[in-house]
Design a protein around this motif. Sequence first.
Motif, PDB file in Angstrom:
ATOM      1  N   GLU A 231       9.267  35.023  34.669  1.00 18.96           N
ATOM      2  CA  GLU A 231       8.511  36.176  35.152  1.00 18.96           C
ATOM      3  C   GLU A 231       9.159  37.455  35.331  1.00 18.96           C
ATOM      4  O   GLU A 231       9.126  38.418  34.900  1.00 18.96           O
ATOM      5  CB  GLU A 231       7.514  35.789  36.408  1.00 18.96           C
ATOM      6  N   LYS A 234      11.229  38.666  32.056  1.00 18.29           N
ATOM      7  CA  LYS A 234       9.953  39.365  31.253  1.00 18.29           C
ATOM      8  C   LYS A 234       9.774  40.514  31.625  1.00 18.29           C
ATOM      9  O   LYS A 234       9.621  41.717  31.028  1.00 18.29           O
ATOM     10  CB  LYS A 234       8.433  38.376  31.184  1.00 18.29           C
ATOM     11  N   LYS A 235       9.555  40.839  33.026  1.00 16.02           N
ATOM     12  CA  LYS A 235       9.397  42.182  33.555  1.00 16.02           C
ATOM     13  C   LYS A 235      10.730  43.012  33.256  1.00 16.02           C
ATOM     14  O   LYS A 235      10.507  44.140  33.038  1.00 16.02           O
ATOM     15  CB  LYS A 235       9.101  41.837  35.021  1.00 16.02           C
ATOM     16  N   ILE A 236      11.802  42.363  33.326  1.00 13.78           N
ATOM     17  CA  ILE A 236      13.135  43.193  33.129  1.00 13.78           C
ATOM     18  C   ILE A 236      13.318  43.592  31.780  1.00 13.78           C
ATOM     19  O   ILE A 236      13.652  44.794  31.116  1.00 13.78           O
ATOM     20  CB  ILE A 236      14.407  42.717  33.840  1.00 13.78           C
ATOM     21  N   GLU A 238      10.901  43.354  29.229  1.00 18.07           N
ATOM     22  CA  GLU A 238       9.882  44.018  28.293  1.00 18.07           C
ATOM     23  C   GLU A 238       9.550  45.328  28.868  1.00 18.07           C
ATOM     24  O   GLU A 238       8.799  46.241  28.178  1.00 18.07           O
ATOM     25  CB  GLU A 238       8.519  43.085  28.322  1.00 18.07           C
ATOM     26  N   ASP A 239       9.790  45.571  30.112  1.00 18.56           N
ATOM     27  CA  ASP A 239       9.532  47.003  30.711  1.00 18.56           C
ATOM     28  C   ASP A 239      10.139  48.327  29.913  1.00 18.56           C
ATOM     29  O   ASP A 239      11.266  47.908  29.685  1.00 18.56           O
ATOM     30  CB  ASP A 239       9.553  47.140  31.978  1.00 18.56           C
TER      31      ASP A 239
END
Length: 239
Positions: A231, A234-236, A238-239
């Motif tokens: 998680e 993915k946040k780092i 894909e943002d």
Amino acid sequence: MFLKRISLLKETVENFEQYPFSVPSINSFEQLELNNAITFFVGENGSGKSTLLEAVADKCDFHTAGGSRNNSYEVHASESVLGDYIRLSWMPKITNGFFMRAESFYHFATHIEEVDEDGFQSYGGRSLHKQSHGESFLSLFSNRFNGRALYLLDEPEAALSPQRQLTFLKILKDLSTQENCQFIIATHSPILLGYPDAQILSFDGGTIEEIEYEMTDHYRITKYFLDYREEFLKKILED
């Protein structure tokens, strides 16, 4: 313990807008009380922790590129700007010790290569240049360091694997409890910071404050990453 307090001589500072006094943590502090044989300086890059550690080394007459009072060699930009503006309070005063900084350790190793006359007995019997980076660090800690001394270490984890950081913790324990050594260590390592009951001084937030291990960003970010790796990534990414 030997070094009890670090004080900033604010009345001698002519311009607080110039470096290093422009660094918020340096600008705001008046004195630090050291209450443990093991003290950690933590904070983001540029927060002032290495700057203050270097100033303490300078005030102790240790070589500010790495070494003790007995080491003399030339390294570009190795002088401390802050050293003339702090006072160290001792009980009792000692002169034995060492300043180790990871970023200039190569220069110290080269200096030892040039002056050694006893077969590198203080470094495990081998030239520091003929050991791996991590081996040379541990050779310094295990062989050169001894009792009734102050050791200032700037990012000693830089060349140490997680396993060897654990080995270093055992060295810290033996030297502080059996050899009567005091350590001040600037680090980013959540492993080293986990040393039981150590004093942790944070340089973040514009001040220098004592905090608990679980409140350091090093612990919280590492724990969150390990608990929620997919998680988090993915946040780092894909943002």
